[in-house]
Design an enzyme around this catalytic site. Sequence first.
Site, PDB file in Angstrom:
ATOM      1  CG  MET A  33     -11.929  -2.752   4.605  1.00 28.92           C
ATOM      2  SD  MET A  33     -10.356  -2.382   3.816  1.00 28.92           S
ATOM      3  CE  MET A  33      -9.459  -1.545   5.130  1.00 28.92           C
ATOM      4  CG  MET A  42      -8.168   7.273   2.741  1.00 25.87           C
ATOM      5  SD  MET A  42      -7.378   7.166   4.354  1.00 25.87           S
ATOM      6  CE  MET A  42      -6.548   5.578   4.213  1.00 25.87           C
ATOM      7  N   GLY A  51      -1.016   1.389   9.578  1.00 19.59           N
ATOM      8  CA  GLY A  51      -0.375   1.136  10.869  1.00 19.59           C
ATOM      9  C   GLY A  51      -1.291   0.726  12.003  1.00 19.59           C
ATOM     10  CG  ASP A  56      -6.461  -2.869   2.984  1.00 20.08           C
ATOM     11  OD1 ASP A  56      -5.361  -2.689   3.534  1.00 20.08           O
ATOM     12  OD2 ASP A  56      -7.103  -1.957   2.413  1.00 20.08           O
ATOM     13  CB  SER A 113      -0.885   0.008   1.245  1.00 20.79           C
ATOM     14  OG  SER A 113      -1.404   1.307   1.419  1.00 20.79           O
ATOM     15  CG  ASP A 157      -5.034   2.479   1.049  1.00 13.83           C
ATOM     16  OD1 ASP A 157      -6.007   1.724   0.852  1.00 13.83           O
ATOM     17  OD2 ASP A 157      -3.943   2.075   1.523  1.00 13.83           O
ATOM     18  CG  HIS A 171      -9.358   0.478  -0.513  1.00  9.26           C
ATOM     19  ND1 HIS A 171      -8.777   0.218   0.711  1.00  9.26           N
ATOM     20  CD2 HIS A 171     -10.695   0.490  -0.294  1.00  9.26           C
ATOM     21  CE1 HIS A 171      -9.731   0.077   1.624  1.00  9.26           C
ATOM     22  NE2 HIS A 171     -10.902   0.252   1.036  1.00  9.26           N
ATOM     23  CG  MET A 225     -11.194   3.477   2.131  1.00 10.13           C
ATOM     24  SD  MET A 225      -9.637   3.351   3.018  1.00 10.13           S
ATOM     25  CE  MET A 225      -8.495   3.510   1.645  1.00 10.13           C
ATOM     26  CG  HIS A 283      -4.073  -1.475  -1.558  1.00  9.64           C
ATOM     27  ND1 HIS A 283      -5.191  -2.207  -1.899  1.00  9.64           N
ATOM     28  CD2 HIS A 283      -4.449  -0.681  -0.518  1.00  9.64           C
ATOM     29  CE1 HIS A 283      -6.201  -1.879  -1.106  1.00  9.64           C
ATOM     30  NE2 HIS A 283      -5.774  -0.949  -0.261  1.00  9.64           N
TER      31      HIS A 283
HETATM   32  C1  DX5 Z   1      -6.501   1.429   5.654  1.00 12.75           C
HETATM   33  C2  DX5 Z   1      -6.032   1.192   4.248  1.00 12.75           C
HETATM   34  C3  DX5 Z   1      -4.976   0.171   4.152  1.00 12.75           C
HETATM   35  C4  DX5 Z   1      -3.680   0.569   4.793  1.00 12.75           C
HETATM   36  C5  DX5 Z   1      -2.927  -0.664   5.148  1.00 12.75           C
HETATM   37  O1  DX5 Z   1      -7.515   2.355   5.642  1.00 12.75           O
HETATM   38  O2  DX5 Z   1      -7.119   0.763   3.435  1.00 12.75           O
HETATM   39  O3  DX5 Z   1      -4.749  -0.221   2.815  1.00 12.75           O
HETATM   40  O4  DX5 Z   1      -2.873   1.358   3.967  1.00 12.75           O
HETATM   41  O5  DX5 Z   1      -1.831  -0.295   5.896  1.00 12.75           O
HETATM   42  P1  DX5 Z   1      -1.228  -1.267   6.996  1.00 12.75           P
HETATM   43  O6  DX5 Z   1      -0.716  -2.466   6.276  1.00 12.75           O
HETATM   44  O7  DX5 Z   1      -0.166  -0.443   7.638  1.00 12.75           O
HETATM   45  O8  DX5 Z   1      -2.361  -1.611   7.932  1.00 12.75           O
HETATM   46 ZN    ZN Z   2      -6.654  -0.120   1.462  1.00  9.22          ZN
END
Ligand code: DX5
Ligand code: ZN
Length: 219
Positions: free
Chosen positions: A138, A38, A146, A176, A9, A36, A67, A69, A34
């Site tokens: 998820m 947001m 993290g 994920d 990610s 992310d 992804h 969000m 990946h």
């Molecule tokens: C969380 C994200 C994940 C995140 C994963 O909202 O969708 O993809 O980046 O990061 P780690 O592996 O650090 O949990």
């Molecule tokens: Zn993600």
Amino acid sequence: MNRIMIAPSILSCNFLILEKEIRDAEEAGADLFHIDVMDGHFVPNITIGPMFVEAIRKITSKPLDCHLMISNPSDFVKDFINAGADIITIHIEADTHIFRSVDVIKAAGIKAGVTLNPSTPLCSLENIIETIDLLLIMTVNPGFGGQSYITSMDKKIRDARQMIDSTGRHIDLEVDGGIKASNVKRVADAGADIVVMGTEFFHSGDYRKKVAEIMDILK
Ligand code: DX5
Ligand code: ZN
């Protein structure tokens, strides 16, 4: 069974040297990236958008796994298609007319994914599962890298595997959130095809070594 795929990610990479990070991750054996997205509305954080995807598209031929969000993902699906996404995954909680969005994604010739927050039951997929190409489970509440893996999600992954297998269709099962060398085996054993790794991968200091470690654990 095919070997599990690793999707770093980029949320956890060093954005100041994004190109190097992508190239190093790819050389180390990343199978896909990946991304992310947001919006500060669906989740309490803001990250990146289609312009980023367009930039990354220029430097890798690996699949770009977006992804979303974000609230009202249907408003932005076309922007991510045009930016070069290979997979677009939307949250079932965020889209009132999810069949419409899935149709738009599939009509563009790319993979349509659907994802669920940890508290959303798998039965909410009952009417859409036959239509999608990827199911993302998820294992943290989305919004931040993290965080710790929610252990009760093991069962949800297993149930998702069963649900997918019962369709007889090829649907990728991606997981994920909070995945590390210490828990990747339980995720793989539960039936994941793709594991997302943010912190564990990009904060490891040696991507090649991290991929080798994961593969060794899963062999
Ligand atoms: C969380 C994200 C994940 C995140 C994963 O909202 O969708 O993809 O980046 O990061 P780690 O592996 O650090 O949990
Ligand atoms: Zn993600």
